[in-house]
Scaffold this active site. Structure first.
Site, PDB file in Angstrom:
ATOM      1  N   LEU A 197      15.456  21.069  50.445  1.00 17.43           N
ATOM      2  CA  LEU A 197      14.671  19.946  49.929  1.00 17.43           C
ATOM      3  C   LEU A 197      13.541  19.585  50.874  1.00 17.43           C
ATOM      4  O   LEU A 197      13.708  19.558  52.092  1.00 17.43           O
ATOM      5  CB  LEU A 197      15.565  18.712  49.744  1.00 17.43           C
ATOM      6  CG  LEU A 197      16.792  18.852  48.851  1.00 17.43           C
ATOM      7  CD1 LEU A 197      17.416  17.483  48.640  1.00 17.43           C
ATOM      8  CD2 LEU A 197      16.433  19.495  47.537  1.00 17.43           C
ATOM      9  N   THR A 228      24.731  16.152  59.258  1.00 16.99           N
ATOM     10  CA  THR A 228      25.157  16.842  60.481  1.00 16.99           C
ATOM     11  C   THR A 228      24.157  16.478  61.583  1.00 16.99           C
ATOM     12  O   THR A 228      23.319  17.287  61.969  1.00 16.99           O
ATOM     13  CB  THR A 228      25.196  18.369  60.282  1.00 16.99           C
ATOM     14  OG1 THR A 228      23.927  18.817  59.757  1.00 16.99           O
ATOM     15  CG2 THR A 228      26.297  18.756  59.323  1.00 16.99           C
ATOM     16  N   LYS A 254      16.457  18.303  64.847  1.00 20.23           N
ATOM     17  CA  LYS A 254      17.876  18.480  65.207  1.00 20.23           C
ATOM     18  C   LYS A 254      18.387  19.863  64.802  1.00 20.23           C
ATOM     19  O   LYS A 254      19.276  20.408  65.469  1.00 20.23           O
ATOM     20  CB  LYS A 254      18.725  17.359  64.592  1.00 20.23           C
ATOM     21  CG  LYS A 254      18.742  17.257  63.080  1.00 20.23           C
ATOM     22  CD  LYS A 254      19.962  17.898  62.477  1.00 20.23           C
ATOM     23  CE  LYS A 254      20.013  17.664  60.973  1.00 20.23           C
ATOM     24  NZ  LYS A 254      21.122  18.427  60.331  1.00 20.23           N
ATOM     25  N   CYS A 277      15.587  16.640  59.867  1.00 20.62           N
ATOM     26  CA  CYS A 277      16.014  18.037  59.737  1.00 20.62           C
ATOM     27  C   CYS A 277      15.480  18.937  60.843  1.00 20.62           C
ATOM     28  O   CYS A 277      16.235  19.400  61.688  1.00 20.62           O
ATOM     29  CB  CYS A 277      15.603  18.580  58.365  1.00 20.62           C
ATOM     30  SG  CYS A 277      16.503  17.852  56.982  1.00 20.62           S
ATOM     31  N   GLY A 317       8.733  15.935  62.626  1.00 18.12           N
ATOM     32  CA  GLY A 317       9.803  14.996  62.937  1.00 18.12           C
ATOM     33  C   GLY A 317      10.777  14.984  61.779  1.00 18.12           C
ATOM     34  O   GLY A 317      10.953  15.973  61.078  1.00 18.12           O
ATOM     35  N   LYS A 353      26.054   1.213  50.000  1.00 19.81           N
ATOM     36  CA  LYS A 353      25.278   2.329  49.439  1.00 19.81           C
ATOM     37  C   LYS A 353      25.749   2.650  48.020  1.00 19.81           C
ATOM     38  O   LYS A 353      24.940   2.862  47.110  1.00 19.81           O
ATOM     39  CB  LYS A 353      25.415   3.553  50.335  1.00 19.81           C
ATOM     40  CG  LYS A 353      24.560   4.739  49.929  1.00 19.81           C
ATOM     41  CD  LYS A 353      24.885   5.951  50.787  1.00 19.81           C
ATOM     42  CE  LYS A 353      24.622   5.716  52.250  1.00 19.81           C
ATOM     43  NZ  LYS A 353      24.936   6.887  53.089  1.00 19.81           N
ATOM     44  N   ASN A 363      14.101  26.763  58.832  1.00 22.29           N
ATOM     45  CA  ASN A 363      13.596  25.610  59.577  1.00 22.29           C
ATOM     46  C   ASN A 363      13.027  26.024  60.926  1.00 22.29           C
ATOM     47  O   ASN A 363      12.010  25.474  61.383  1.00 22.29           O
ATOM     48  CB  ASN A 363      14.705  24.574  59.761  1.00 22.29           C
ATOM     49  CG  ASN A 363      14.914  23.734  58.509  1.00 22.29           C
ATOM     50  OD1 ASN A 363      14.167  23.832  57.553  1.00 22.29           O
ATOM     51  ND2 ASN A 363      15.933  22.900  58.519  1.00 22.29           N
TER      52      ASN A 363
END
Length: 436
Positions: free
Chosen positions: A150, A85, A267, A264, A261, A35, A212
């Site tokens: 974001l 996370t 979960k 973020c 989906g 990466k 969220n």
């Protein structure tokens, strides 16, 4: 300013590149050598509009570099922790392994007066625990929590020109000093009037997860109304238009369809509910379980609609358009589209899929998946066409042209994004979610 960004996944890579774009000297640090090599060569390891250009420009200025060597953080005075996370295997809890490892690795390289800034989405109470570690490692070092907001597909814009900043800081002089440093980091956006909310750690942590949770709830609400619409013959899209004119409700995120989906929302709402249980608030956040359940039911409903159109799925040929969890992304984490594909294959269908950006990421997650290079190839000879991600090129397909390619004129609009009148005029039987 001299900044380090610990963790160069989706959040960290975007943040590092944008901070350099704003004029700071930035080093991105990650344990993944591949990466780091890719980012150092100006190649983003994921699709995000605008990021390659910002990344290349920042590297050319010399203000941005990437490394696997944590000691490079010693050169910086502000350290952003931007690691993932994920959901813990076997439970709904957030896995803080990467956050803890990032903090532990950073501590030996802190200097007096450094500011460590958490950007990862964490359970409330995490920052208070980590603050003690940071303050104990070096006198005068401080922790702040600065959640990110974001949207995939708009991440560069949301980093450079966000709709708000939230600073979670300690009380007293340490908090005032941390606020001043963050104000300097974000001076460009603040100068244009971007709102700034300075608060305590717990509130800053709750801002992200509660936002969220609210968005997920709004999406699942309209999908619950889609279930009611199907039972009564109503049209959920017109329903959303009508209630969306109420300023207290608003039209955004009232698009019924296959559901949410990505890496973020699913979960995060599960981790929020799990944290609520730990705090003795089971009843308070139990509604998030139904939010999750409604969302997951949408995937099975698309399979049911396909079966109603085709009959027995065993041996049927299905052309799937869209694999990413949303357009303008190659992210297939918890993708409703990929879940539907898996269910179709398990039922015996032959599936050929196409996504403008997510073919490769989808086949890494589902190696047996058959993909095509174009939408036209994906639907050729299909007994039914499923639109599962609302990419612009799918919305703009010519139904008359598609009609010449398929074996049977049947389409399941999993995102309620097609012009159903035009598709029916071309001879297609069209099924949507919550639409007659």
């Amino acid at each position: 300013m001299r900044i380090s960004v610990i963790g160069c996944g989706y959040l960290g890579a975007v943040h590092a590149a944008c901070m350099a774009e704003l004029g700071h000297d930035v080093v991105g640090i990650d344990v993944d050598q591949h990466k780091v090599d890719e980012l150092g060569a100006g190649r983003a390891p994921f699709f995000e509009p605008g990021l390659p250009e910002v990344l290349t420009k920042a590297l050319e200025t010399g203000r941005l570099r990437f490394t696997t060597d944590m000691s490079a953080a010693a050169e910086a005075t502000v350290h952003f922790v931007a690691v993932g996370t994920p959901q813990t295997k076997g439970s709904f809890n957030a896995d803080l392994t990467y956050v803890d490892a990032a903090i532990d690795g950073l501590l030996p390289f802190l200097s007096e007066g450094d500011l460590v800034v958490g950007k990862s989405t964490v359970p409330v109470g995490t920052a208070a625990r980590l603050a003690g570690l940071v303050e104990g490692a070096k006198s005068g070092a401080t922790l702040a929590w600065n959640p990110e907001f974001l949207r995939e597909g708009f991440a560069v814009q949301d980093t450079v020109s966000p709709d708000r900043f939230v600073y979670g800081v300690p009380s007293g002089d340490a908090g005032a000093a941390a606020t001043a440093v963050l104000d300097e980091v974000y001076a460009t956006a603040l100068a244009t009037g971007t709102p700034r909310i300075v608060t305590d750690y717990a509130t800053a942590e709750l801002v992200k997860v509660s936002a969220n949770a609210f968005l997920a709830t709004k999406i699942s609400f309209i999908n619950a109304m889609a279930e009611v619409a199907e039972a009564t013959g109503a049209d959920v899209t017109q329903l959303a238009d009508a209630i969306g004119h109420d300023a207290r409700i608003g039209r955004k995120f009232l698009n019924a369809g296959l559901g949410f989906g990505g890496g973020c929302l699913p979960k995060d709402i599960r981790a929020f509910r799990a944290r609520g249980d730990e705090l003795g608030l089971h009843d308070t956040l139990s509604f998030l379980g139904e939010v999750d359940a409604i969302n997951l039911r949408r995937r099975e409903r698309v399979v049911t609609l396909t079966r109603e159109l085709v009959g027995d799925l065993d041996g049927a040929t299905i052309g799937v358009l869209g694999l990413a969890f949303k357009p303008n992304s190659d992210d297939v984490r918890d993708s409703p589209a990929l879940d539907v594909v898996t269910k179709l294959v398990e039922a015996g269908a032959t599936v050929t899929a196409f996504d403008p950006e997510a073919n490769e990421t989808a086949t890494r997650s589902l190696p047996t998946l058959t993909t095509s290079e174009t939408a036209e190839d994906a639907v050729r000879g299909a007994d039914a066409v499923l639109v599962l991600t609302e990419w612009k090129e799918f919305r703009e397909l010519d139904p008359a042209a598609v009609a010449t390619l398929v074996a049977h004129k049947r389409v399941v609009d999993g995102r309620n994004c097609l012009d159903a009148v035009a598709w029916r005029a071309a001879g297609f039987e069209v099924r949507g979610l919550g639409r007659p």
